[in-house]
Design a protein around this motif. Sequence first.
Motif, PDB file in Angstrom:
ATOM      1  N   PHE A 139       0.799  -1.231   0.000  1.00 53.97           N
ATOM      2  CA  PHE A 139       0.000   0.000   0.000  1.00 53.97           C
ATOM      3  C   PHE A 139       0.831   1.281   0.000  1.00 53.97           C
ATOM      4  CE2 PHE A 139      -2.768  -3.254   1.883  1.00 53.97           C
ATOM      5  CZ  PHE A 139      -3.906  -3.106   1.087  1.00 53.97           C
ATOM      6  N   HIS A 159     -11.268   0.266   0.679  1.00 55.86           N
ATOM      7  CA  HIS A 159     -10.150   1.187   0.841  1.00 55.86           C
ATOM      8  C   HIS A 159      -9.650   1.153   2.276  1.00 55.86           C
ATOM      9  CE1 HIS A 159     -13.500   3.732   2.287  1.00 55.86           C
ATOM     10  NE2 HIS A 159     -12.593   4.337   3.010  1.00 55.86           N
ATOM     11  N   ARG A 173      -5.830   9.921   5.341  1.00 51.84           N
ATOM     12  CA  ARG A 173      -5.936   9.721   3.890  1.00 51.84           C
ATOM     13  C   ARG A 173      -6.478   8.334   3.580  1.00 51.84           C
ATOM     14  NH1 ARG A 173      -0.292   8.684   4.303  1.00 51.84           N
ATOM     15  NH2 ARG A 173       0.416   6.889   3.074  1.00 51.84           N
ATOM     16  N   ILE A 175      -6.540   4.996   0.816  1.00 53.79           N
ATOM     17  CA  ILE A 175      -5.777   4.243  -0.180  1.00 53.79           C
ATOM     18  C   ILE A 175      -6.672   3.114  -0.666  1.00 53.79           C
ATOM     19  CG2 ILE A 175      -3.679   2.902  -0.634  1.00 53.79           C
ATOM     20  CD1 ILE A 175      -2.459   4.236   1.864  1.00 53.79           C
ATOM     21  N   PRO A 176      -6.854   2.956  -1.974  1.00 52.89           N
ATOM     22  CA  PRO A 176      -7.755   1.901  -2.463  1.00 52.89           C
ATOM     23  C   PRO A 176      -7.206   0.500  -2.222  1.00 52.89           C
ATOM     24  CG  PRO A 176      -6.597   2.920  -4.292  1.00 52.89           C
ATOM     25  CD  PRO A 176      -6.269   3.740  -3.071  1.00 52.89           C
ATOM     26  N   ARG A 235       1.409   1.473  -9.435  1.00 52.09           N
ATOM     27  CA  ARG A 235       0.158   2.202  -9.614  1.00 52.09           C
ATOM     28  C   ARG A 235       0.178   2.989 -10.925  1.00 52.09           C
ATOM     29  NH1 ARG A 235      -4.144   1.803  -8.821  1.00 52.09           N
ATOM     30  NH2 ARG A 235      -4.938   3.638  -7.725  1.00 52.09           N
ATOM     31  N   GLN A 269      -3.248  11.573  -8.456  1.00 53.39           N
ATOM     32  CA  GLN A 269      -3.917  10.509  -7.721  1.00 53.39           C
ATOM     33  C   GLN A 269      -2.931   9.733  -6.846  1.00 53.39           C
ATOM     34  OE1 GLN A 269      -6.518   8.003 -10.043  1.00 53.39           O
ATOM     35  NE2 GLN A 269      -6.486   6.336  -8.534  1.00 53.39           N
ATOM     36  N   ILE A 270      -1.790   9.361  -7.423  1.00 56.49           N
ATOM     37  CA  ILE A 270      -0.783   8.610  -6.661  1.00 56.49           C
ATOM     38  C   ILE A 270      -0.236   9.469  -5.530  1.00 56.49           C
ATOM     39  CG2 ILE A 270       1.441   7.426  -6.781  1.00 56.49           C
ATOM     40  CD1 ILE A 270       0.814   6.811  -9.725  1.00 56.49           C
ATOM     41  N   ARG A 272      -1.849  11.654  -3.802  1.00 59.42           N
ATOM     42  CA  ARG A 272      -2.827  11.594  -2.697  1.00 59.42           C
ATOM     43  C   ARG A 272      -2.710  10.275  -1.948  1.00 59.42           C
ATOM     44  NH1 ARG A 272      -6.059  14.105  -6.695  1.00 59.42           N
ATOM     45  NH2 ARG A 272      -6.967  12.103  -7.279  1.00 59.42           N
ATOM     46  N   GLU A 273      -2.536   9.173  -2.673  1.00 56.10           N
ATOM     47  CA  GLU A 273      -2.434   7.862  -2.038  1.00 56.10           C
ATOM     48  C   GLU A 273      -1.182   7.763  -1.163  1.00 56.10           C
ATOM     49  OE1 GLU A 273      -2.797   4.723  -4.940  1.00 56.10           O
ATOM     50  OE2 GLU A 273      -4.605   5.607  -5.809  1.00 56.10           O
TER      51      GLU A 273
END
Length: 287
Positions: A139, A159, A173, A175-176, A235, A269-270, A272-273
């Motif tokens: 993750f 998530h 935060r 994470i999917p 990712r 997007q990455i 943010r993850e």
Amino acid sequence: MRNLNYQLKQLCQRNHDGSYATRHNRERTLTLIADQLHLLGYRRMSAQSLKPKHIDALVARWQAEQLAIGTIKNRMTALRWWAEKVNKPSVIAHSNDHYGIPDRQLVTGISKARQLGSEALDQVRDPHVRMSLGLQRAFGLRREEAIKFQPHYADRGDHLLLKASWTKGGKARMIPILTPAQRELLTRVHQLAGRGSLIPLDRDYRQQLRVYERHTANAGLARMHGLRHAYAQERYATLTGRLAPAAGGPAVATLPLAERQRDQQVRAQISRELGHERVQILSVYLS
């Protein structure tokens, strides 16, 4: 203990800015700085006596030692924190350019991704450390996040939700959860931690961090931050259908306009993850 070392240690213990790891690294950095000031001939300093000449002497020493730009910038951050806490922020210039410290090179073209096979993981004897490493790889978690991880709180089905108190910068935060391998890992984490975290009941975070460091070192594992690089690159490949530039994919500048625009969306997007405020930092992970 010398007077300056003692006063800086007390200053750190009275101010709890940032995560445990941030505070720990700051105290260690300031201890090093106090020792270096002593070696540079400043023998009677107190925390309140910080002056521009001390900053200049330290920077000159670090540049003479040819330290990495990132290392010098981290030490400058600690110095600014010290100056702020003793109400003397003006002794340090606002910009590192004043000292001839260049910007950190974000785009290196060299992948720092770190793989973690089952054979290497089997060398880690502590089960909680093994699970933390698995979470870092699956993750993209930071070390502190993976150690403090509480599966009963974080696992929301599709998530993960990380508590603000686990994260760098203190921001929660999401994470999917996307793959069967991630779900299988989480099942094992649930079985080990139950309603608790990946810190055993007889330890606190600081003790478990030392256990983590000892067991990874004994297993010959280093640069575990590279697991986040591997996550980011995987990712990127999943979301764009091509390898990241750092992993051998095409340079972004050579892509058609539509793909360059998609690249920026994917990086956001990455970012943010991974829990980064600035999308630009993804250049370190992806090139």
